[in-house]
Each structure stands twice: as structure tokens, then as C-alpha cells.
Write a protein that holds these residues in place. Structure first.
Motif, PDB file in Angstrom:
ATOM      1  N   LYS A  94       0.834  -1.209   0.000  1.00 12.65           N
ATOM      2  CA  LYS A  94       0.000   0.000   0.000  1.00 12.65           C
ATOM      3  C   LYS A  94       0.865   1.255   0.000  1.00 12.65           C
ATOM      4  O   LYS A  94       0.344   2.354  -0.022  1.00 12.65           O
ATOM      5  CB  LYS A  94      -0.887   0.023   1.246  1.00 12.65           C
ATOM      6  CG  LYS A  94      -1.933  -1.056   1.277  1.00 12.65           C
ATOM      7  CD  LYS A  94      -2.769  -0.949   2.530  1.00 12.65           C
ATOM      8  CE  LYS A  94      -3.857  -1.998   2.550  1.00 12.65           C
ATOM      9  NZ  LYS A  94      -4.701  -1.894   3.744  1.00 12.65           N
ATOM     10  N   LYS A  95       2.179   1.111   0.024  1.00  9.47           N
ATOM     11  CA  LYS A  95       3.100   2.222   0.238  1.00  9.47           C
ATOM     12  C   LYS A  95       3.771   2.748  -1.029  1.00  9.47           C
ATOM     13  O   LYS A  95       4.716   3.507  -0.938  1.00  9.47           O
ATOM     14  CB  LYS A  95       4.192   1.797   1.230  1.00  9.47           C
ATOM     15  CG  LYS A  95       3.676   1.229   2.515  1.00  9.47           C
ATOM     16  CD  LYS A  95       3.439   2.287   3.512  1.00  9.47           C
ATOM     17  CE  LYS A  95       3.039   1.652   4.833  1.00  9.47           C
ATOM     18  NZ  LYS A  95       2.419   2.536   5.717  1.00  9.47           N
ATOM     19  N   THR A 135      -3.443   6.273  -3.610  1.00 10.26           N
ATOM     20  CA  THR A 135      -4.267   6.989  -2.641  1.00 10.26           C
ATOM     21  C   THR A 135      -4.574   6.066  -1.467  1.00 10.26           C
ATOM     22  O   THR A 135      -4.371   4.849  -1.543  1.00 10.26           O
ATOM     23  CB  THR A 135      -5.581   7.471  -3.287  1.00 10.26           C
ATOM     24  OG1 THR A 135      -6.277   6.339  -3.808  1.00 10.26           O
ATOM     25  CG2 THR A 135      -5.308   8.468  -4.403  1.00 10.26           C
ATOM     26  N   ARG A 136      -5.083   6.634  -0.413  1.00  8.44           N
ATOM     27  CA  ARG A 136      -5.379   5.862   0.793  1.00  8.44           C
ATOM     28  C   ARG A 136      -6.369   4.735   0.479  1.00  8.44           C
ATOM     29  O   ARG A 136      -7.401   4.961  -0.140  1.00  8.44           O
ATOM     30  CB  ARG A 136      -5.964   6.783   1.855  1.00  8.44           C
ATOM     31  CG  ARG A 136      -6.223   6.104   3.161  1.00  8.44           C
ATOM     32  CD  ARG A 136      -6.768   7.100   4.164  1.00  8.44           C
ATOM     33  NE  ARG A 136      -7.213   6.434   5.348  1.00  8.44           N
ATOM     34  CZ  ARG A 136      -6.495   6.362   6.471  1.00  8.44           C
ATOM     35  NH1 ARG A 136      -5.317   6.920   6.517  1.00  8.44           N
ATOM     36  NH2 ARG A 136      -6.962   5.734   7.523  1.00  8.44           N
ATOM     37  N   GLY A 137      -6.033   3.535   0.899  1.00  7.99           N
ATOM     38  CA  GLY A 137      -6.886   2.377   0.658  1.00  7.99           C
ATOM     39  C   GLY A 137      -6.542   1.606  -0.603  1.00  7.99           C
ATOM     40  O   GLY A 137      -7.013   0.491  -0.790  1.00  7.99           O
ATOM     41  N   ASP A 138      -5.732   2.176  -1.510  1.00  6.96           N
ATOM     42  CA  ASP A 138      -5.328   1.470  -2.729  1.00  6.96           C
ATOM     43  C   ASP A 138      -4.202   0.484  -2.423  1.00  6.96           C
ATOM     44  O   ASP A 138      -3.415   0.685  -1.508  1.00  6.96           O
ATOM     45  CB  ASP A 138      -4.834   2.445  -3.793  1.00  6.96           C
ATOM     46  CG  ASP A 138      -5.948   3.228  -4.439  1.00  6.96           C
ATOM     47  OD1 ASP A 138      -7.119   3.006  -4.083  1.00  6.96           O
ATOM     48  OD2 ASP A 138      -5.641   4.070  -5.300  1.00  6.96           O
ATOM     49  N   ARG A 171      -3.182  -1.512  -9.992  1.00  8.91           N
ATOM     50  CA  ARG A 171      -3.613  -0.803  -8.781  1.00  8.91           C
ATOM     51  C   ARG A 171      -5.019  -1.291  -8.468  1.00  8.91           C
ATOM     52  O   ARG A 171      -5.832  -1.509  -9.364  1.00  8.91           O
ATOM     53  CB  ARG A 171      -3.607   0.703  -9.048  1.00  8.91           C
ATOM     54  CG  ARG A 171      -3.774   1.540  -7.825  1.00  8.91           C
ATOM     55  CD  ARG A 171      -3.661   3.026  -8.121  1.00  8.91           C
ATOM     56  NE  ARG A 171      -4.834   3.478  -8.854  1.00  8.91           N
ATOM     57  CZ  ARG A 171      -4.810   4.028 -10.049  1.00  8.91           C
ATOM     58  NH1 ARG A 171      -3.688   4.214 -10.678  1.00  8.91           N
ATOM     59  NH2 ARG A 171      -5.927   4.417 -10.628  1.00  8.91           N
ATOM     60  N   ASN A 203      -8.463  -0.430  -6.353  1.00 13.33           N
ATOM     61  CA  ASN A 203      -9.254   0.577  -5.633  1.00 13.33           C
ATOM     62  C   ASN A 203     -10.426  -0.108  -4.949  1.00 13.33           C
ATOM     63  O   ASN A 203     -11.118  -0.912  -5.569  1.00 13.33           O
ATOM     64  CB  ASN A 203      -9.819   1.630  -6.592  1.00 13.33           C
ATOM     65  CG  ASN A 203      -8.752   2.303  -7.406  1.00 13.33           C
ATOM     66  OD1 ASN A 203      -7.649   2.507  -6.946  1.00 13.33           O
ATOM     67  ND2 ASN A 203      -9.084   2.639  -8.635  1.00 13.33           N
ATOM     68  N   ASN A 227       3.251  -5.941   5.587  1.00 12.46           N
ATOM     69  CA  ASN A 227       2.720  -4.863   4.763  1.00 12.46           C
ATOM     70  C   ASN A 227       3.201  -4.931   3.313  1.00 12.46           C
ATOM     71  O   ASN A 227       2.703  -4.216   2.463  1.00 12.46           O
ATOM     72  CB  ASN A 227       3.051  -3.507   5.372  1.00 12.46           C
ATOM     73  CG  ASN A 227       4.540  -3.268   5.487  1.00 12.46           C
ATOM     74  OD1 ASN A 227       5.350  -4.154   5.239  1.00 12.46           O
ATOM     75  ND2 ASN A 227       4.909  -2.071   5.893  1.00 12.46           N
TER      76      ASN A 227
END
Length: 191
Positions: A22-23, A28-31, A44, A46, A166
Motif C-alpha cells: 500500500k506504500k 491513494t489511501r486504501g489502494d 492498482r 481501488n 505490509n
């Protein structure tokens, strides 16, 4: 004396590794990003909520797999607990069904799924793939019969006591299945 062993030609297919995190920059946040060995994000994912057209008050969870150019490839909708459907593209309508996924087992340490690919001519009742593993350990193996077509694993380093979850690796073995479908299946497994 001739050595016996496998002979690899220059054009023989090899497994492809994608690194999942995710980094990655630009997410974007949550992707979730699936990058190649150079660090370029190839896919990616979403996560969004989708309003059902048949019932305007019902909102369903939706995951969209997007390529590096931003084109939506597959939309995955969670139908019920343990049931998912994957559709081609993302035009907001469920038109071209690609696959159905059914969770067959869920315990604290083990989860299993059956995957049914949808043929244009008919719907088969036999599963085409099985997914088995542990979502907590980011350990998922996708089988076609007895053959492994994809596998995830954590990123271990030498002399590392605690392995972070992660970032992990997705290895896709040579197959006729589109990699975007495998990415969508891995996301379903980790959901």
C-alpha cells in the motif's frame, strides 16, 4: 558423460514476480499496488462502495483492478458472505461476467475458495481453480488441478526476527490466465 537435467531455451516462459504494498508513490489511501521488480506499479486496486441499481438503498463493496495507465480491467463485487463475482471493465454495470468465487472453508488459520470461470457459451458447474492458504500470513496458493498457477509469500530478510506483512510477493507461473484475473483473485483471498 552427459549431464541430465532440465534444458531451458531462451524463449521458455518464466514465472513473474509482482510486489504488493500500500506504500507505493502515487497510491491513494486504501489502494493496493502491484509493482514489478523495477518498482513500477503495473496494477492498482481501488476499494469503493457501489450503489445497486436494483435496490437504491443497498450499497455493495466493490474492488476495481486498474492497469498502469488507469484503465479499469476488472470489477469485483462481494455478493454475500463468501461469494464474489468479477466483471470485465468498470462502467458501473454488471455486464460481462468473468468469474465467480465461493469460499468453501474459513477457520482461524486456513481459508479455501473455489473459482469458477464463466464461459461465453455456458456456465460450468465444476470449479476451475482452488485457492488455499492463510490470509494473516499473506500465504495464498492458486491451483488448477494439481498445478500451481500463482502463489503469494511474505518478504523475508536474513537475520530478521519479525517479518512485516505490509509488503509481500505474488509469483505468477506461466499460464493462459490473464494476470489481472489472478490479481483480482488474490485481493478476494485477502479480503
Amino acid at each position: 558423460m552427459a549431464a541430465s537435467g532440465p534444458i531451458y531455451t531462451a524463449n521458455s516462459p518464466i514465472p513473474v514476480d509482482l510486489f504488493v504494498s500500500k506504500k507505493y508513490p502515487g497510491l491513494t489511501r486504501g489502494d493496493i499496488g502491484f509493482a514489478d521488480s523495477s518498482g513500477d506499479v503495473i496494477y492498482r486496486v481501488n476499494r469503493t462502495q457501489h450503489q445497486s441499481k436494483s435496490n437504491s438503498s443497498q450499497r455493495r463493496k466493490r474492488v476495481v483492478v486498474v492497469d498502469s495507465a488507469g484503465n479499469p480491467l476488472i470489477s469485483v463485487y462481494r455478493q454475500d458472505k463468501g461469494l464474489w463475482q468479477g466483471f470485465k471493465g468498470d462502467d458501473g454495470e454488471e455486464k460481462e461476467l468473468i468469474f465467480k468465487v465461493n469460499r468453501t472453508m474459513k477457520t482461524l488459520t486456513r481459508t479455501e475458495f473455489e473459482v469458477f470461470l464463466v464461459d461465453e457459451n455456458s456456465e460450468d458447474s465444476a470449479s476451475h481453480f482452488t485457492m488455499k492458504g492463510s490470509p494473516f500470513q499473506k500465504s495464498c496458493t492458486i491451483y488448477r488441478g494439481n498445478s500451481i498457477i500463482a502463489q503469494t509469500s511474505l518478504m523475508y530478510k536474513l537475520q530478521q526476527i519479525y517479518v512485516r506483512r505490509n509488503k509481500f510477493r505474488l509469483t505468477i507461473f506461466p499460464t493462459s490466465i490473464e494476470p489481472a484475473v489472478i490479481v483480482a483473485l488474490v485481493v478476494i483471498f485477502l479480503d
